[in-house]
Write an enzyme that holds these catalytic residues in place. Structure first.
Site, PDB file in Angstrom:
ATOM      1  N   HIS A 209       1.498  -0.674  -0.062  1.00 29.85           N
ATOM      2  CA  HIS A 209      -0.388  -0.018  -0.327  1.00 29.85           C
ATOM      3  C   HIS A 209       0.408   1.485  -0.090  1.00 29.85           C
ATOM      4  O   HIS A 209       0.123   2.186  -0.020  1.00 29.85           O
ATOM      5  CB  HIS A 209      -0.904   0.581   1.079  1.00 29.85           C
ATOM      6  CG  HIS A 209      -2.133  -0.915   1.086  1.00 29.85           C
ATOM      7  ND1 HIS A 209      -3.413  -0.944   1.609  1.00 29.85           N
ATOM      8  CD2 HIS A 209      -2.336  -2.057  -0.009  1.00 29.85           C
ATOM      9  CE1 HIS A 209      -4.265  -1.734   0.598  1.00 29.85           C
ATOM     10  NE2 HIS A 209      -3.261  -2.375   0.184  1.00 29.85           N
ATOM     11  N   SER A 213       0.699  -1.470  -6.319  1.00 30.65           N
ATOM     12  CA  SER A 213       0.290  -2.641  -7.256  1.00 30.65           C
ATOM     13  C   SER A 213       0.217  -2.560  -8.477  1.00 30.65           C
ATOM     14  O   SER A 213       0.626  -0.992  -9.267  1.00 30.65           O
ATOM     15  CB  SER A 213      -1.312  -3.574  -7.809  1.00 30.65           C
ATOM     16  OG  SER A 213      -1.715  -4.046  -6.627  1.00 30.65           O
ATOM     17  N   LYS A 238     -14.788  -8.871  -7.784  1.00 30.47           N
ATOM     18  CA  LYS A 238     -14.001  -8.856  -8.443  1.00 30.47           C
ATOM     19  C   LYS A 238     -13.070 -10.368  -7.839  1.00 30.47           C
ATOM     20  O   LYS A 238     -13.489 -11.159  -7.599  1.00 30.47           O
ATOM     21  CB  LYS A 238     -12.874  -8.355  -9.097  1.00 30.47           C
ATOM     22  CG  LYS A 238     -12.270  -9.260 -10.493  1.00 30.47           C
ATOM     23  CD  LYS A 238     -11.805  -8.394 -11.394  1.00 30.47           C
ATOM     24  CE  LYS A 238     -10.558  -9.810 -11.794  1.00 30.47           C
ATOM     25  NZ  LYS A 238      -9.692  -8.691 -12.778  1.00 30.47           N
ATOM     26  N   ASP A 239     -12.816  -9.693  -6.729  1.00 30.79           N
ATOM     27  CA  ASP A 239     -11.753 -10.426  -5.425  1.00 30.79           C
ATOM     28  C   ASP A 239     -12.974 -11.829  -5.171  1.00 30.79           C
ATOM     29  O   ASP A 239     -12.419 -12.784  -5.743  1.00 30.79           O
ATOM     30  CB  ASP A 239     -11.674 -10.345  -4.591  1.00 30.79           C
ATOM     31  CG  ASP A 239      -9.884  -9.590  -4.649  1.00 30.79           C
ATOM     32  OD1 ASP A 239      -9.484 -10.744  -5.546  1.00 30.79           O
ATOM     33  OD2 ASP A 239      -9.912  -8.960  -3.297  1.00 30.79           O
ATOM     34  N   GLU A 282       4.679 -33.756   0.010  1.00 29.45           N
ATOM     35  CA  GLU A 282       2.982 -33.463  -0.543  1.00 29.45           C
ATOM     36  C   GLU A 282       3.545 -32.493  -2.191  1.00 29.45           C
ATOM     37  O   GLU A 282       4.735 -33.001  -2.279  1.00 29.45           O
ATOM     38  CB  GLU A 282       2.814 -32.730   0.420  1.00 29.45           C
ATOM     39  CG  GLU A 282       2.697 -32.697   1.159  1.00 29.45           C
ATOM     40  CD  GLU A 282       0.946 -33.664   1.515  1.00 29.45           C
ATOM     41  OE1 GLU A 282      -0.150 -33.712   1.134  1.00 29.45           O
ATOM     42  OE2 GLU A 282       1.935 -35.423   1.120  1.00 29.45           O
TER      43      GLU A 282
HETATM   44  C1  HEM Z   1      -0.028 -15.987   2.679  1.00 27.18           C
HETATM   45  C2  HEM Z   1       0.804 -15.831   1.340  1.00 27.18           C
HETATM   46  C3  HEM Z   1       0.645 -14.744   0.670  1.00 27.18           C
HETATM   47  C4  HEM Z   1      -0.329 -13.168   0.655  1.00 27.18           C
HETATM   48  C5  HEM Z   1      -1.556 -13.486   1.414  1.00 27.18           C
HETATM   49  C6  HEM Z   1      -0.446 -12.930  -0.418  1.00 27.18           C
HETATM   50  C7  HEM Z   1      -0.875 -11.849  -0.510  1.00 27.18           C
HETATM   51  C8  HEM Z   1      -0.963  -9.880  -1.310  1.00 27.18           C
HETATM   52  C9  HEM Z   1      -1.628  -9.660  -1.607  1.00 27.18           C
HETATM   53  C10 HEM Z   1      -3.623  -9.874  -1.100  1.00 27.18           C
HETATM   54  C11 HEM Z   1      -1.359  -8.491  -2.654  1.00 27.18           C
HETATM   55  C12 HEM Z   1      -2.091  -7.666  -3.517  1.00 27.18           C
HETATM   56  C13 HEM Z   1      -3.098  -8.831  -5.080  1.00 27.18           C
HETATM   57  C14 HEM Z   1      -2.185  -9.351  -5.509  1.00 27.18           C
HETATM   58  O1  HEM Z   1      -1.450  -9.056  -6.208  1.00 27.18           O
HETATM   59  O2  HEM Z   1      -2.296 -10.290  -5.845  1.00 27.18           O
HETATM   60  C15 HEM Z   1      -0.011  -8.955  -2.849  1.00 27.18           C
HETATM   61  C16 HEM Z   1       0.300  -8.077  -4.126  1.00 27.18           C
HETATM   62  C17 HEM Z   1       2.090  -9.200  -3.888  1.00 27.18           C
HETATM   63  N1  HEM Z   1       2.665  -9.988  -3.297  1.00 27.18           N
HETATM   64 FE1  HEM Z   1       1.870 -11.365  -2.292  1.00 27.18          FE
HETATM   65  N2  HEM Z   1       0.684 -12.789  -0.939  1.00 27.18           N
HETATM   66  C18 HEM Z   1       1.377 -13.764  -0.184  1.00 27.18           C
HETATM   67  C19 HEM Z   1       3.067 -14.573  -0.364  1.00 27.18           C
HETATM   68  C20 HEM Z   1       3.353 -13.839  -1.250  1.00 27.18           C
HETATM   69  C21 HEM Z   1       5.023 -14.819  -2.036  1.00 27.18           C
HETATM   70  C22 HEM Z   1       5.558 -15.926  -1.361  1.00 27.18           C
HETATM   71  C23 HEM Z   1       5.291 -13.756  -3.056  1.00 27.18           C
HETATM   72  C24 HEM Z   1       6.601 -13.520  -3.712  1.00 27.18           C
HETATM   73  C25 HEM Z   1       7.988 -14.086  -3.112  1.00 27.18           C
HETATM   74  C26 HEM Z   1       4.328 -12.818  -2.988  1.00 27.18           C
HETATM   75  C27 HEM Z   1       5.112 -11.496  -4.268  1.00 27.18           C
HETATM   76  C28 HEM Z   1       3.645  -9.977  -4.023  1.00 27.18           C
HETATM   77  C29 HEM Z   1       3.795  -9.369  -4.265  1.00 27.18           C
HETATM   78  C30 HEM Z   1       5.197  -8.520  -5.602  1.00 27.18           C
HETATM   79  C31 HEM Z   1       3.539  -8.426  -5.311  1.00 27.18           C
HETATM   80  C32 HEM Z   1       3.405  -7.062  -5.573  1.00 27.18           C
HETATM   81  C33 HEM Z   1       2.888  -7.109  -7.529  1.00 27.18           C
HETATM   82  C34 HEM Z   1       2.042  -6.551  -8.210  1.00 27.18           C
HETATM   83  O3  HEM Z   1       0.898  -5.152  -7.189  1.00 27.18           O
HETATM   84  O4  HEM Z   1       2.667  -6.531  -9.657  1.00 27.18           O
HETATM   85  N3  HEM Z   1       3.719 -12.404  -2.158  1.00 27.18           N
HETATM   86  N4  HEM Z   1       0.613 -10.152  -2.169  1.00 27.18           N
END
Ligand code: HEM
Length: 393
Positions: A209, A213, A238-239, A282
């Protein structure tokens, strides 16, 4: 209601928080479905925590009682079968969401500036998630629980000089036993999910935030420009639609195929005197298992397995192209798709009995690492396609 809101707002920034982070949060209007996997992962985290809290009310972390306590939950406790199946099948949906979330990041260059921290926190979440799943798998105290924990804790004996002592320290005994079950239970139910994963997810979203994004076009957008809309109502709906769709599949498995993702041999109680013919992890660990098996030496296993995840942390520096999205990068696009197929193939190799397809396994492991070495070289040979303007998306 509004009087209550005002009362709270004078003492706590509730409305301000909701407006800033949910309702009027500025979001690119061109996000595709690959941007829904983050919230899906978040919902799975909540499901795992809620069902887990409920399971701890009946589960007994004692090697003499653990297996039977899970059978008791499945057979006698009201709706115990439902809560346990939701919790045991949840990781399949959770890892699926996280893998596609990471794949989206790789394809659209989400790890690039200014989102490096979001990416690194994400990787820390992923490592914690692996530890969480591994420790949880020991708790039902079945044959695969016991032997899986034995094999994986034994990996650490490859550490030079201190390896053997380290394994005893990790297990709390010379073999996986009651102290191991006790500590895995404690970490699996408290520190890792609530402290580490919960805390890291809050940091992940806080960092997100701060910068906002990215988007499939990969261009920077003006917060007040024509390509940015508020999170409510479009992205909330959408979500919700996407999560409902995915939960239809998840609940189908829970209600109609509850054993599909579970290892049959784990329905037998742990027995230290009988080693199962095949000790298979797994599905979500299979590619790493294949990478490990393609290396002939024990220390090499551990280095390759951890290295295959840690190398992802260097992406913001390995990928030097100024263009984020692979849509406009023909060479990176092809290599990234090959990388995805390579990971799927590694998963297939990991599923085969040890010793099968050794050469193909090694070739796939080589491409896995080669991908990261090729990334810095791509911009020299790649002719990127023209990027769209903000008002064209
Ligand atoms: C419990 C696991 C995770 C949760 C709940 C989570 C949650 C989120 C959410 C809600 C967003 C905003 C919506 C979206 O872009 O899909 C986001 C963005 C992002 N997440 Fe995660 N995430 C998790 C794990 C990860 C992992 C494992 C990675 C990478 C190794 C990651 C990298 C990113 C990145 C780079 C963004 C920004 C993407 C963009 O705007 O292009 N996340 N995450």
């Amino acid at each position: 209601m509004s009087a209550l809101r005002e009362w709270i707002d004078r003492r706590f920034p509730l409305t301000e928080f909701i407006e800033k982070h949910i309702t009027t949060y500025p979001t690119p209007k061109n996000l595709n479905y690959w941007w829904n996997f983050g919230s899906l992962a978040g919902v799975f985290l909540v499901v795992q925590i809620l069902t887990g809290i409920w399971l701890t009310m009946y589960y007994k972390p004692d090697t003499n009682l653990a297996f039977d306590s899970v059978q008791h939950i499945m057979r006698n406790v009201n709706y115990g079968w439902l809560i346990r199946s939701l919790h045991a099948i949840g990781p399949t949906g959770f890892f699926f969401a996280v893998y596609l979330h990471i794949a989206r990041g790789l394809y659209y260059g989400s790890y690039k500036s200014p989102r490096e921290l979001i990416w690194w926190i994400g990787l820390a979440i992923y490592l914690s998630l692996m530890a969480e799943a591994f420790m949880g798998y020991l708790l039902p105290w079945g044959q695969m629980s016991y032997w899986g924990a034995t094999v994986v804790t034994d990996f650490f004996s490859a550490i030079p000089f201190i390896g053997a002592d380290f394994v005893v320290w990790l297990r709390g005994d010379f073999a996986v036993g009651d102290p191991t079950l006790g500590r895995f239970f404690s970490l699996h139910t408290t520190l890792i999910p609530l402290g580490v994963i919960g805390g890291l997810v809050v940091m992940h979203l806080t960092a997100l935030h701060r910068v906002g994004s990215s988007n499939p076009a990969g261009i920077d957008l003006d917060k007040h420009g024509p390509a940015v809309i508020t999170f409510a109502p479009s992205y909330i709906t959408k979500d919700l639609w996407f999560i409902s769709l995915f939960f239809t599949l998840y609940l189908y498995v829970v209600f109609f195929q509850p054993d599909f993702f579970l290892e049959p041999i784990n329905s037998e109680p742990a027995n230290a005197l009988v080693t199962p013919a095949d000790i298979v992890p797994e599905w979500y660990f299979l590619p790493f298992y294949a990478i490990l098996r393609s290396i002939p030496q024990k220390l090499g296993w551990v280095v390759a397995m951890f290295g295959s995840i840690l190398i992802l942390a260097f992406l913001p520096y390995l990928d030097r192209s100024p263009v984020r999205s692979s849509r406009y990068r023909p060479v990176k696009k092809v290599l990234t798709w090959l990388f995805f197929l390579d990971v799927l193939f590694l998963g297939y190799v990991g599923l085969q009995p040890p010793g099968t397809m050794p050469l193909l396994g090694r070739a796939a492991t080589s491409y896995y690492f080669l991908y990261f070495l090729l990334l810095p070289l791509i911009p020299a040979v790649e002719k990127v396609r023209p990027l769209p303007q903000e008002d064209e998306i």
